[in-house]
Scaffold this active site. Structure first.
Site, PDB file in Angstrom:
ATOM      1  N   HIS A 169     -20.076  12.814  19.067  1.00  0.00           N
ATOM      2  CA  HIS A 169     -20.761  11.549  19.346  1.00  0.00           C
ATOM      3  C   HIS A 169     -22.245  11.865  19.492  1.00  0.00           C
ATOM      4  O   HIS A 169     -22.599  12.898  20.068  1.00  0.00           O
ATOM      5  CB  HIS A 169     -20.301  10.967  20.701  1.00  0.00           C
ATOM      6  CG  HIS A 169     -19.119  10.053  20.639  1.00  0.00           C
ATOM      7  ND1 HIS A 169     -18.204   9.973  21.666  1.00  0.00           N
ATOM      8  CD2 HIS A 169     -18.706   9.159  19.698  1.00  0.00           C
ATOM      9  CE1 HIS A 169     -17.283   9.070  21.364  1.00  0.00           C
ATOM     10  NE2 HIS A 169     -17.561   8.568  20.174  1.00  0.00           N
ATOM     11  N   CYS A 269     -21.188   9.474  28.895  1.00  0.00           N
ATOM     12  CA  CYS A 269     -19.939   8.895  28.370  1.00  0.00           C
ATOM     13  C   CYS A 269     -19.302   7.944  29.378  1.00  0.00           C
ATOM     14  O   CYS A 269     -18.652   6.970  29.002  1.00  0.00           O
ATOM     15  CB  CYS A 269     -18.917   9.985  28.052  1.00  0.00           C
ATOM     16  SG  CYS A 269     -19.464  11.167  26.841  1.00  0.00           S
TER      17      CYS A 269
HETATM   18  N1  ARG Z   1     -11.878  11.758  24.789  1.00  0.00           N
HETATM   19  C1  ARG Z   1     -12.878  10.803  24.417  1.00  0.00           C
HETATM   20  C2  ARG Z   1     -12.944  10.713  22.898  1.00  0.00           C
HETATM   21  O1  ARG Z   1     -12.800  11.710  22.242  1.00  0.00           O
HETATM   22  C3  ARG Z   1     -14.201  11.196  24.979  1.00  0.00           C
HETATM   23  C4  ARG Z   1     -15.275  10.181  24.742  1.00  0.00           C
HETATM   24  C5  ARG Z   1     -16.593  10.600  25.243  1.00  0.00           C
HETATM   25  N2  ARG Z   1     -17.535   9.548  25.179  1.00  0.00           N
HETATM   26  C6  ARG Z   1     -18.802   9.636  24.743  1.00  0.00           C
HETATM   27  N3  ARG Z   1     -19.568   8.615  24.886  1.00  0.00           N
HETATM   28  N4  ARG Z   1     -19.237  10.705  24.128  1.00  0.00           N
HETATM   29  O2  ARG Z   1     -13.139   9.658  22.336  1.00  0.00           O
END
Ligand code: ARG
Length: 276
Positions: A169, A269
């Site tokens: 991300h 996150c």
């Molecule tokens: N386990 C989640 C996923 O893989 C973690 C999300 C993390 N969020 C972020 N904004 N980077 O989607």
């Protein structure tokens, strides 16, 4: 360097980690065989909320839903700008129902919610940076979604290619220190190697004075930070980065979310910003 960095009060939406767990693996950080300590996670999360409130920020909460262990990562639910909500469409089928829960919260709070036509994971990949929105693609959010965001808000969207699966991300590889204003683009921190060569050049062109982070800082979730323009809520293990920021007049506020790193998430996150 300004004598004193000025904070801007923020409004955040968060989700308590009551049902937090690592039950599936959709990024390289997740190992369902390694247990998560939910009590520790709840304590760490409470520390984050306290730190936000102590620094003058408003925090709203959405009710967590059973069997949605990643719902705690509120940043993925939407992009909210000018009081308008661009709702997400998750890449992983396991996370898709989260959109409904967040949409209900936004509607109850009085917002209309637009739902993306293509895969889009909210502020995980869409980072408003004053005059434009920086947008990540490569693992989750699609380029089609970048275009949709630009049309929806009428704000330029700058597409950036992510290339390292650990930084799947955009908000794991970059954060905004300062939004800037009409005459000034503000500033960001990023980990260059998370981006394709072309995207690195774009970032260097837009932000010649950006703070560059090391892989060590990035692997410690140091880029998954939240800045209010003065205080930077940051993972304590990203020590080198915190020191760099302190030298530039920012005030690092260390908050340890190590249990959440097991799911591939950190401070940002867990934090959805509501921009009016
Ligand atoms: N386990 C989640 C996923 O893989 C973690 C999300 C993390 N969020 C972020 N904004 N980077 O989607």
């Amino acid at each position: 360097m300004p004598e004193s960095r000025v904070p801007r009060r923020r409004r955040f939406l968060v989700c308590e980690p009551r049902h937090f767990a690592v039950q599936y693996a959709i990024n390289p950080w997740m190992h369902p065989d390694k247990p998560v300590d939910v009590d520790l996670a709840r304590g760490q999360w409470a520390d984050l909320i306290r730190a936000y409130r102590d620094h003058g920020h408003t925090v709203d909460t959405v009710e967590p839903v059973v069997d949605l262990p990643d719902m705690v990562f509120a940043a993925n639910s939407a992009l909210v700008l000018q009081g308008r909500v661009f709702g997400s469409m998750f890449h992983a089928p396991e996370r898709r129902p989260e959109s409904i829960a967040y949409e209900t919260w936004f509607r109850t709070a009085g917002y209309d919610v637009y739902r993306s036509d293509s895969v889009c994971e909210g502020e995980g990949d869409l980072v408003p940076a004053g005059r434009w929105v920086l947008a990540g693609t490569g693992f989750r959010t699609t380029r089609e979604a970048h275009h949709e965001v630009q049309e929806f808000f009428g704000i330029p969207v700058i597409s950036l290619q992510l290339v390292d699966p650990y930084f799947y991300h955009l908000d794991t590889a970059l954060f905004v220190l300062d939004d800037g204003d009409e005459g000034n683009a503000g500033n960001i921190v990023y980990y260059p190697e998370a981006f394709s060569p072309g995207s690195r050049k774009v970032l260097a062109r837009l932000y010649p004075d950006a703070v560059l982070a090391t892989r060590q800082d990035a692997m410690a979730f140091g880029l998954n930070s939240v800045s209010d323009g003065r205080h930077v809520f940051i993972a304590p293990r990203a020590k080198e980065l915190a020191d760099q920021l302190a030298r530039q007049g920012y005030v690092p506020v260390p908050v340890d979310l190590s249990e959440f790193h097991k799911a591939g998430g950190g401070i940002k996150c867990c934090t959805q910003e509501i921009r009016s």
